[in-house]
Write a protein that holds these residues in place. Structure first.
Motif, mmCIF file in Angstrom:
data_model
loop_
_atom_site.group_PDB
_atom_site.id
_atom_site.type_symbol
_atom_site.label_atom_id
_atom_site.label_comp_id
_atom_site.label_asym_id
_atom_site.label_seq_id
_atom_site.Cartn_x
_atom_site.Cartn_y
_atom_site.Cartn_z
ATOM 1 N N ARG A 187 -10.134 -6.526 -1.055
ATOM 2 C CA ARG A 187 -9.818 -7.417 -2.171
ATOM 3 C C ARG A 187 -10.936 -7.496 -3.203
ATOM 4 O O ARG A 187 -10.668 -7.524 -4.400
ATOM 5 N N ARG A 188 -12.179 -7.518 -2.756
ATOM 6 C CA ARG A 188 -13.319 -7.677 -3.659
ATOM 7 C C ARG A 188 -13.353 -6.613 -4.749
ATOM 8 O O ARG A 188 -13.584 -6.896 -5.901
ATOM 9 N N TRP A 189 -13.094 -5.377 -4.386
ATOM 10 C CA TRP A 189 -13.145 -4.310 -5.383
ATOM 11 C C TRP A 189 -11.780 -3.972 -5.964
ATOM 12 O O TRP A 189 -11.665 -3.546 -7.102
ATOM 13 N N LEU A 190 -10.713 -4.212 -5.186
ATOM 14 C CA LEU A 190 -9.381 -3.799 -5.609
ATOM 15 C C LEU A 190 -8.701 -4.787 -6.563
ATOM 16 O O LEU A 190 -8.101 -4.378 -7.554
ATOM 17 N N GLN A 244 -13.531 16.154 7.098
ATOM 18 C CA GLN A 244 -13.318 15.152 6.057
ATOM 19 C C GLN A 244 -14.648 14.504 5.687
ATOM 20 O O GLN A 244 -15.418 14.104 6.562
ATOM 21 N N GLU A 245 -14.893 14.379 4.385
ATOM 22 C CA GLU A 245 -16.117 13.732 3.930
ATOM 23 C C GLU A 245 -15.979 12.218 4.009
ATOM 24 O O GLU A 245 -14.957 11.651 3.634
ATOM 25 N N ARG A 246 -17.016 11.593 4.510
ATOM 26 C CA ARG A 246 -17.088 10.134 4.595
ATOM 27 C C ARG A 246 -18.345 9.715 3.854
ATOM 28 O O ARG A 246 -19.422 10.272 4.073
ATOM 29 N N VAL A 247 -18.202 8.754 2.954
ATOM 30 C CA VAL A 247 -19.324 8.291 2.145
ATOM 31 C C VAL A 247 -19.736 6.907 2.622
ATOM 32 O O VAL A 247 -18.905 6.009 2.759
ATOM 33 N N GLN A 305 -16.237 -0.017 -6.758
ATOM 34 C CA GLN A 305 -14.971 0.380 -7.359
ATOM 35 C C GLN A 305 -14.967 1.871 -7.684
ATOM 36 O O GLN A 305 -13.984 2.568 -7.425
ATOM 37 N N ARG A 306 -16.064 2.357 -8.225
ATOM 38 C CA ARG A 306 -16.155 3.778 -8.575
ATOM 39 C C ARG A 306 -16.024 4.658 -7.332
ATOM 40 O O ARG A 306 -15.280 5.640 -7.329
ATOM 41 N N LEU A 307 -16.730 4.303 -6.273
ATOM 42 C CA LEU A 307 -16.679 5.099 -5.047
ATOM 43 C C LEU A 307 -15.283 5.075 -4.425
ATOM 44 O O LEU A 307 -14.769 6.107 -3.986
ATOM 45 N N ASN A 308 -14.659 3.914 -4.402
ATOM 46 C CA ASN A 308 -13.330 3.808 -3.805
ATOM 47 C C ASN A 308 -12.269 4.496 -4.647
ATOM 48 O O ASN A 308 -11.376 5.160 -4.113
ATOM 49 N N LEU A 309 -12.338 4.352 -5.970
ATOM 50 C CA LEU A 309 -11.392 5.064 -6.829
ATOM 51 C C LEU A 309 -11.559 6.572 -6.693
ATOM 52 O O LEU A 309 -10.582 7.317 -6.658
ATOM 53 N N LEU A 322 -8.481 8.878 -5.526
ATOM 54 C CA LEU A 322 -8.031 9.997 -6.351
ATOM 55 C C LEU A 322 -8.127 11.310 -5.577
ATOM 56 O O LEU A 322 -7.264 12.173 -5.689
ATOM 57 N N GLY A 323 -9.172 11.454 -4.783
ATOM 58 C CA GLY A 323 -9.367 12.662 -3.998
ATOM 59 C C GLY A 323 -8.329 12.864 -2.918
ATOM 60 O O GLY A 323 -8.149 13.975 -2.421
ATOM 61 N N ALA A 324 -7.635 11.814 -2.540
ATOM 62 C CA ALA A 324 -6.609 11.911 -1.498
ATOM 63 C C ALA A 324 -5.239 12.297 -2.064
ATOM 64 O O ALA A 324 -4.287 12.476 -1.306
ATOM 65 N N GLN A 325 -5.148 12.453 -3.385
ATOM 66 C CA GLN A 325 -3.871 12.781 -4.012
ATOM 67 C C GLN A 325 -3.541 14.263 -3.850
ATOM 68 O O GLN A 325 -4.420 15.091 -3.658
ATOM 69 N N ARG A 326 -2.267 14.561 -3.966
ATOM 70 C CA ARG A 326 -1.794 15.947 -3.925
ATOM 71 C C ARG A 326 -1.161 16.266 -5.269
ATOM 72 O O ARG A 326 -0.679 15.378 -5.959
#
Length: 115
Positions: free
Chosen positions: A99-102, A57-60, A9-13, A17-21
């Motif tokens: 779904r699992r994290w969201l 683009q960074e990919r984790v 959840q932390r990584l996805n959030l 957030l990083g994709a926002q403008r």
């Protein structure tokens, strides 16, 4: 508000957030929230996290069989509103895969409940 979030959840959030403008004030607010969500170097090592750059683009990536304990985060009302707005406006890539994290986050932030 205090919430429990796992590393997925932390990584996805963090990524959402990083994709926002936004303007500079918005960017700084997002960075502060991302700093709260960020994994420590020890947590990154524990899940074998790697970063790669593709077309700028960074990919984790991390080992999905490894885990670290969930962390409790204290979020302000502004941060709660920001995360809720990001989740509410996000177009998911894969409904089943996310779904699992969201889903637990949607319950916490009371995002777009079906009519």
């Amino acid at each position: 508000m205090k919430i429990q979030v796992d590393h997925v959840q932390r990584l996805n959030l963090h990524a959402l957030l990083g994709a926002q403008r936004g303007d500079v004030a918005t960017v700084r607010t997002i960075w502060a929230l991302q700093d709260k969500l960020a994994l420590t170097p020890e947590e990154e090592k524990a899940i074998e996290l790697n970063r790669e750059f593709i077309a700028g683009q960074e990919r984790v990536l991390w080992n999905p069989t490894l885990t670290v304990p969930a962390r409790e985060l204290e979020l302000t009302d502004v941060e709660i509103a920001r995360v809720g707005a990001v989740l509410d406006s996000w177009a998911t890539y894969g409904v089943a895969a996310d779904r699992r994290w969201l889903e637990p986050l949607l319950r916490v932030f009371e995002v777009s409940k079906p009519a």
